[in-house]
Each structure stands twice: as structure tokens, then as C-alpha cells.
Design an enzyme around this catalytic site. Structure first.
Site, mmCIF file in Angstrom:
data_model
loop_
_atom_site.group_PDB
_atom_site.id
_atom_site.type_symbol
_atom_site.label_atom_id
_atom_site.label_comp_id
_atom_site.label_asym_id
_atom_site.label_seq_id
_atom_site.Cartn_x
_atom_site.Cartn_y
_atom_site.Cartn_z
ATOM 1 N N PHE A 1 31.727 30.674 -29.111
ATOM 2 C CA PHE A 1 32.784 30.938 -30.089
ATOM 3 C C PHE A 1 33.657 29.677 -30.225
ATOM 4 O O PHE A 1 34.047 29.082 -29.224
ATOM 5 C CB PHE A 1 33.656 32.109 -29.629
ATOM 6 C CG PHE A 1 34.332 32.869 -30.732
ATOM 7 C CD1 PHE A 1 35.396 32.313 -31.434
ATOM 8 C CD2 PHE A 1 33.927 34.146 -31.067
ATOM 9 C CE1 PHE A 1 36.030 33.015 -32.448
ATOM 10 C CE2 PHE A 1 34.562 34.859 -32.080
ATOM 11 C CZ PHE A 1 35.615 34.296 -32.762
ATOM 12 N N ALA B 1 34.782 33.660 -24.818
ATOM 13 C CA ALA B 1 35.520 33.466 -23.565
ATOM 14 C C ALA B 1 35.565 34.734 -22.723
ATOM 15 O O ALA B 1 35.600 34.670 -21.492
ATOM 16 C CB ALA B 1 36.947 33.003 -23.882
ATOM 17 N N PHE B 2 35.530 35.888 -23.406
ATOM 18 C CA PHE B 2 35.572 37.152 -22.664
ATOM 19 C C PHE B 2 34.362 37.290 -21.736
ATOM 20 O O PHE B 2 34.448 37.914 -20.684
ATOM 21 C CB PHE B 2 35.611 38.334 -23.645
ATOM 22 C CG PHE B 2 35.840 39.655 -23.004
ATOM 23 C CD1 PHE B 2 34.752 40.463 -22.640
ATOM 24 C CD2 PHE B 2 37.122 40.119 -22.744
ATOM 25 C CE1 PHE B 2 34.960 41.693 -22.053
ATOM 26 C CE2 PHE B 2 37.337 41.363 -22.147
ATOM 27 C CZ PHE B 2 36.246 42.146 -21.802
ATOM 28 N N ALA C 1 37.451 28.167 -26.090
ATOM 29 C CA ALA C 1 38.541 27.875 -27.031
ATOM 30 C C ALA C 1 38.924 29.175 -27.717
ATOM 31 O O ALA C 1 38.166 29.685 -28.556
ATOM 32 C CB ALA C 1 38.100 26.830 -28.049
ATOM 33 N N VAL D 1 41.525 30.884 -30.116
ATOM 34 C CA VAL D 1 42.531 30.530 -31.129
ATOM 35 C C VAL D 1 43.129 31.812 -31.703
ATOM 36 O O VAL D 1 42.400 32.712 -32.129
ATOM 37 C CB VAL D 1 41.922 29.682 -32.251
ATOM 38 C CG1 VAL D 1 42.981 29.321 -33.305
ATOM 39 C CG2 VAL D 1 41.283 28.420 -31.685
ATOM 40 N N GLU E 1 45.204 37.274 -36.237
ATOM 41 C CA GLU E 1 46.281 38.131 -36.770
ATOM 42 C C GLU E 1 46.692 39.245 -35.817
ATOM 43 O O GLU E 1 47.737 39.862 -35.986
ATOM 44 C CB GLU E 1 45.826 38.752 -38.108
ATOM 45 C CG GLU E 1 45.568 37.751 -39.203
ATOM 46 C CD GLU E 1 44.995 38.444 -40.443
ATOM 47 O OE1 GLU E 1 44.918 37.779 -41.487
ATOM 48 O OE2 GLU E 1 44.638 39.639 -40.344
ATOM 49 N N THR E 2 45.844 39.543 -34.842
ATOM 50 C CA THR E 2 46.095 40.730 -34.017
ATOM 51 C C THR E 2 46.292 40.335 -32.556
ATOM 52 O O THR E 2 46.220 39.166 -32.193
ATOM 53 C CB THR E 2 44.890 41.700 -34.109
ATOM 54 O OG1 THR E 2 43.787 41.118 -33.395
ATOM 55 C CG2 THR E 2 44.526 41.974 -35.559
ATOM 56 N N HIS F 1 44.273 40.769 -30.280
ATOM 57 C CA HIS F 1 42.991 40.477 -29.619
ATOM 58 C C HIS F 1 43.059 39.194 -28.809
ATOM 59 O O HIS F 1 42.524 39.101 -27.713
ATOM 60 C CB HIS F 1 41.891 40.391 -30.681
ATOM 61 C CG HIS F 1 40.530 40.544 -30.126
ATOM 62 N ND1 HIS F 1 39.589 39.549 -30.202
ATOM 63 C CD2 HIS F 1 39.941 41.574 -29.467
ATOM 64 C CE1 HIS F 1 38.476 39.952 -29.627
ATOM 65 N NE2 HIS F 1 38.664 41.174 -29.183
ATOM 66 N N ARG G 1 43.130 18.974 -28.010
ATOM 67 C CA ARG G 1 42.914 19.086 -26.554
ATOM 68 C C ARG G 1 41.435 19.006 -26.183
ATOM 69 O O ARG G 1 41.057 19.254 -25.047
ATOM 70 C CB ARG G 1 43.568 20.377 -26.061
ATOM 71 C CG ARG G 1 45.088 20.305 -26.081
ATOM 72 C CD ARG G 1 45.763 21.639 -26.173
ATOM 73 N NE ARG G 1 47.230 21.476 -26.168
ATOM 74 C CZ ARG G 1 47.952 21.097 -27.211
ATOM 75 N NH1 ARG G 1 47.346 20.851 -28.399
ATOM 76 N NH2 ARG G 1 49.255 20.942 -27.131
HETATM 77 N N1 LIG Z 1 38.444 35.191 -31.019
HETATM 78 C C1 LIG Z 1 37.784 34.501 -30.016
HETATM 79 C C2 LIG Z 1 36.832 35.091 -29.197
HETATM 80 N N2 LIG Z 1 36.511 36.397 -29.391
HETATM 81 C C3 LIG Z 1 35.268 36.982 -28.880
HETATM 82 C C4 LIG Z 1 35.378 37.449 -27.433
HETATM 83 O O1 LIG Z 1 35.472 36.339 -26.527
HETATM 84 C C5 LIG Z 1 34.137 38.259 -27.039
HETATM 85 O O2 LIG Z 1 32.994 37.441 -27.178
HETATM 86 C C6 LIG Z 1 33.985 39.504 -27.904
HETATM 87 O O3 LIG Z 1 35.200 40.227 -27.890
HETATM 88 C C7 LIG Z 1 32.829 40.393 -27.403
HETATM 89 O O4 LIG Z 1 33.069 40.822 -26.085
HETATM 90 N N3 LIG Z 1 36.228 34.396 -28.212
HETATM 91 C C8 LIG Z 1 36.532 33.065 -27.999
HETATM 92 O O5 LIG Z 1 35.973 32.424 -27.105
HETATM 93 N N4 LIG Z 1 37.484 32.468 -28.797
HETATM 94 C C9 LIG Z 1 38.115 33.140 -29.792
HETATM 95 O O6 LIG Z 1 38.978 32.551 -30.519
HETATM 96 C C1 LIG Z 2 41.246 35.368 -30.361
HETATM 97 C C2 LIG Z 2 40.567 36.308 -31.276
HETATM 98 O O1 LIG Z 2 39.872 37.211 -30.879
HETATM 99 C C3 LIG Z 2 40.902 36.173 -32.725
HETATM 100 O O2 LIG Z 2 40.160 35.070 -33.254
HETATM 101 C C4 LIG Z 2 40.580 37.429 -33.484
HETATM 102 O O3 LIG Z 2 41.204 37.286 -34.724
HETATM 103 P P1 LIG Z 2 41.998 38.559 -35.314
HETATM 104 O O4 LIG Z 2 43.105 38.873 -34.305
HETATM 105 O O5 LIG Z 2 42.574 38.084 -36.643
HETATM 106 O O6 LIG Z 2 41.001 39.674 -35.444
#
Ligand SMILES: Nc1c(NC[C@H](O)[C@H](O)[C@H](O)CO)[nH]c(=O)[nH]c1=O
Ligand SMILES: CC(=O)[C@@H](O)COP(=O)(O)O
Length: 156
Positions: free
Chosen positions: A22, A56-57, A80, A82, A85-86, A88, A127
Site C-alpha cells: 500500500f 501496514a495492518f 506508509a 497516509v 477521511e475517516t 481508519h 521522509r
Molecule cells: N490506508 C492505508 C492502508 N490500509 C490498508 C490496511 O493496512 C490493510 O491492508 C487493510 O485494512 C486490510 O486488512 N495501509 C497502508 O499501509 N497505508 C495506508 O495508507
Molecule cells: C489510512 C487509511 O486507511 C486511509 O487511506 C483510508 O482512507 P479513508 O479514511 O478516506 O477511507
């Protein structure tokens, strides 16, 4: 990219890197920073194992499997995250940070936290080899130091 200034001998050290796909525009740059710093310290390309995960999760699970495998002396976790909007963002960052910290504390080898957690993509790019340095390179230096400390303590 930080110059390698320590005297941490990277020779014969086998290093694991767990990296998120990601935002790979950023994570690929983190990886290159880490690899170049490891090379400067004498780590060979054949002694670096790279494992790609979706995001990253998912880093902690793969990092734990690698730590438990006994294959490597240390691990660099690269990602990374970033902000969107939510909320998450908050949950992904917390899961990655807490999971990586736990594996480093509880596991046999040190795990470096190289997951960028930024509000904008520009902050992340800065970074990952931009004007704010390269977090991957920083983590590589930190890992070599932690491996050296562990070997001193354990007299390996
Ligand atoms: N939004 C970003 C994510 N989201 C995905 C999660 O890390 C994970 O893969 C998903 O929720 C399925 O379990 N991951 C990043 O590494 N960076 C982001 O900005
Ligand atoms: C860090 C995230 O998971 C993010 O990119 C998800 O974006 P959103 O909060 O607008 O669904």
C-alpha cells in the site's frame, strides 16, 4: 540518506524486511534507503530477505512469523500510512505500531518501526528520501546498532 558511521559489522548478518505494498510509491523508496544503508555496513544482498504484505495492518503477522523462523538477526518493518477521511488511519497506525512493538519486545530479534504515519503524501515522500531524510535508512542503522548491542549482551 544517512551515512553509515557506526562500526556495527554487517558482515554475515542476515536481515529481514517486511514491507507494505500500500502506497508503494513511498515504500519502495523506504526499501531502497534501507538496502543502501545495509550495503554500506557490509550486509550482502543475498543476506537480505524481503517480504511484501498488502498493507501496514498485515506487517505484524509476517514480522512475527519471520522472527520465530530463526532465519534473521533482525527485522525492518516498512510502510506508509497516509490519513484519509475517516478514523481508519488511526486504527491501521495503532495496529501496526502496537503489533511491531510487541514482536520486538517479546520475540528473539529486534524489529524496527519504519512505518510512516503522515497527514499527506508529500509528508511521506519527504521522509522516503526527500528533504526530511529516509526512514528506511534510519531504521537500517538502528537495527545494526540493536543487533550489535544484543550480541554484546549475549556474547555471541
Ligand atoms: N490506508 C492505508 C492502508 N490500509 C490498508 C490496511 O493496512 C490493510 O491492508 C487493510 O485494512 C486490510 O486488512 N495501509 C497502508 O499501509 N497505508 C495506508 O495508507
Ligand atoms: C489510512 C487509511 O486507511 C486511509 O487511506 C483510508 O482512507 P479513508 O479514511 O478516506 O477511507
Amino acid at each position: 540518506m544517512k551515512e553509515y558511521v557506526g562500526n556495527y559489522d554487517g558482515e554475515k548478518q542476515r536481515i529481514g524486511i517486511v514491507i507494505a505494498k500500500f502506497n508503494d510509491l513511498v515504500t519502495k523508496r523506504l526499501l531502497e534507503g534501507a538496502r543502501q544503508t545495509l550495503f554500506q555496513a557490509g550486509v550482502t544482498a543475498g543476506n537480505i530477505e524481503v517480504y511484501w504484505v498488502p498493507g501496514a495492518f498485515e506487517i505484524p503477522r509476517t514480522a512475527r512469523l519471520l522472527s520465530e523462523s530463526g532465519r534473521v538477526k533482525g527485522i525492518i518493518a516498512l510502510g506508509a500510512v497516509v490519513r484519509g477521511e475517516t478514523a481508519h488511519f488511526d486504527y491501521v497506525c495503532a495496529a501496526a505500531a502496537n503489533g511491531i512493538a510487541e514482536i520486538s519486545l517479546q520475540g528473539a530479534v529486534p524489529v524496527m518501526f519504519g512505518v510512516l504515519t503522515t497527514d499527506t503524501m508529500d509528508q511521506a515522500l519527504n521522509r522516503a528520501g526527500g528533504k526530511a531524510g529516509n526512514k528506511g535508512s534510519e531504521c537500517a542503522l538502528a537495527l545494526l546498532e540493536m543487533i550489535s548491542l544484543q550480541q554484546q549482551i549475549q556474547k555471541i
